[in-house]
Design a protein around this motif. Sequence first.
Motif, PDB file in Angstrom:
ATOM      1  N   VAL A  57       0.786  -1.006  -0.129  1.00 29.16           N
ATOM      2  CA  VAL A  57      -0.010   0.048  -0.123  1.00 29.16           C
ATOM      3  C   VAL A  57       0.900   1.292   0.094  1.00 29.16           C
ATOM      4  O   VAL A  57       2.158   1.221   0.370  1.00 29.16           O
ATOM      5  N   ARG A  58       0.342   2.389  -0.396  1.00 27.21           N
ATOM      6  CA  ARG A  58       0.925   3.531  -0.503  1.00 27.21           C
ATOM      7  C   ARG A  58       0.344   4.348   0.683  1.00 27.21           C
ATOM      8  O   ARG A  58      -0.909   4.611   0.707  1.00 27.21           O
ATOM      9  N   VAL A  59       0.944   4.796   1.721  1.00 29.25           N
ATOM     10  CA  VAL A  59       0.505   5.439   2.969  1.00 29.25           C
ATOM     11  C   VAL A  59       0.840   6.872   2.910  1.00 29.25           C
ATOM     12  O   VAL A  59       1.884   7.246   2.392  1.00 29.25           O
ATOM     13  N   GLU A  60       0.145   7.838   3.337  1.00 29.95           N
ATOM     14  CA  GLU A  60       0.538   9.220   3.607  1.00 29.95           C
ATOM     15  C   GLU A  60       0.382   9.605   5.255  1.00 29.95           C
ATOM     16  O   GLU A  60      -0.655   9.139   5.726  1.00 29.95           O
ATOM     17  N   PHE A  61       1.431  10.203   5.600  1.00 25.99           N
ATOM     18  CA  PHE A  61       1.493  10.286   6.919  1.00 25.99           C
ATOM     19  C   PHE A  61       0.613  11.290   7.392  1.00 25.99           C
ATOM     20  O   PHE A  61       0.402  12.595   6.840  1.00 25.99           O
ATOM     21  N   LEU A  62      -0.267  11.245   8.669  1.00 25.74           N
ATOM     22  CA  LEU A  62      -1.195  12.432   8.967  1.00 25.74           C
ATOM     23  C   LEU A  62      -0.636  13.774   9.407  1.00 25.74           C
ATOM     24  O   LEU A  62      -1.229  14.630   9.286  1.00 25.74           O
ATOM     25  N   ASP A  63       0.557  13.400  10.142  1.00 26.22           N
ATOM     26  CA  ASP A  63       1.337  14.841  10.601  1.00 26.22           C
ATOM     27  C   ASP A  63       2.001  15.357   9.272  1.00 26.22           C
ATOM     28  O   ASP A  63       2.517  16.506   9.621  1.00 26.22           O
ATOM     29  N   ASP A  64       2.354  14.759   8.237  1.00 27.44           N
ATOM     30  CA  ASP A  64       2.906  15.238   7.185  1.00 27.44           C
ATOM     31  C   ASP A  64       2.502  14.980   5.930  1.00 27.44           C
ATOM     32  O   ASP A  64       2.946  13.813   5.381  1.00 27.44           O
ATOM     33  N   PRO A  65       1.186  15.477   5.457  1.00 32.28           N
ATOM     34  CA  PRO A  65       0.408  15.019   4.214  1.00 32.28           C
ATOM     35  C   PRO A  65       1.278  15.052   3.035  1.00 32.28           C
ATOM     36  O   PRO A  65       0.788  14.463   1.960  1.00 32.28           O
ATOM     37  N   ASN A  66       2.363  15.869   2.791  1.00 24.68           N
ATOM     38  CA  ASN A  66       3.276  15.974   1.856  1.00 24.68           C
ATOM     39  C   ASN A  66       4.253  14.580   1.560  1.00 24.68           C
ATOM     40  O   ASN A  66       4.466  14.254   0.311  1.00 24.68           O
TER      41      ASN A  66
END
Length: 73
Positions: free
Chosen positions: A34-43
């Motif tokens: 999966v590709r995940v995006e960090f909640l504290d750093d959306p970039n």
Amino acid sequence: YQHLVSLIMDQPVKLAKVNKVLGRTGNTGNVTQVRVEFLDDPNRSIIRNVKGPVREGDVLSLMEWEREARRLR
């Protein structure tokens, strides 16, 4: 046993939201990439391997977030 639990609980955890399910991997297909995006750093987004059921929109708690999985072939 209690000592191991406290060691695990002391480690910082990062929350990451599943953006995209890329496919199945592993010898028997029991791991999902999966590709995940960090909640504290959306970039910032990375690719991870997840064992167990997962779908887009799920939030994972990552014990170790520096390492990225290699892409499927």
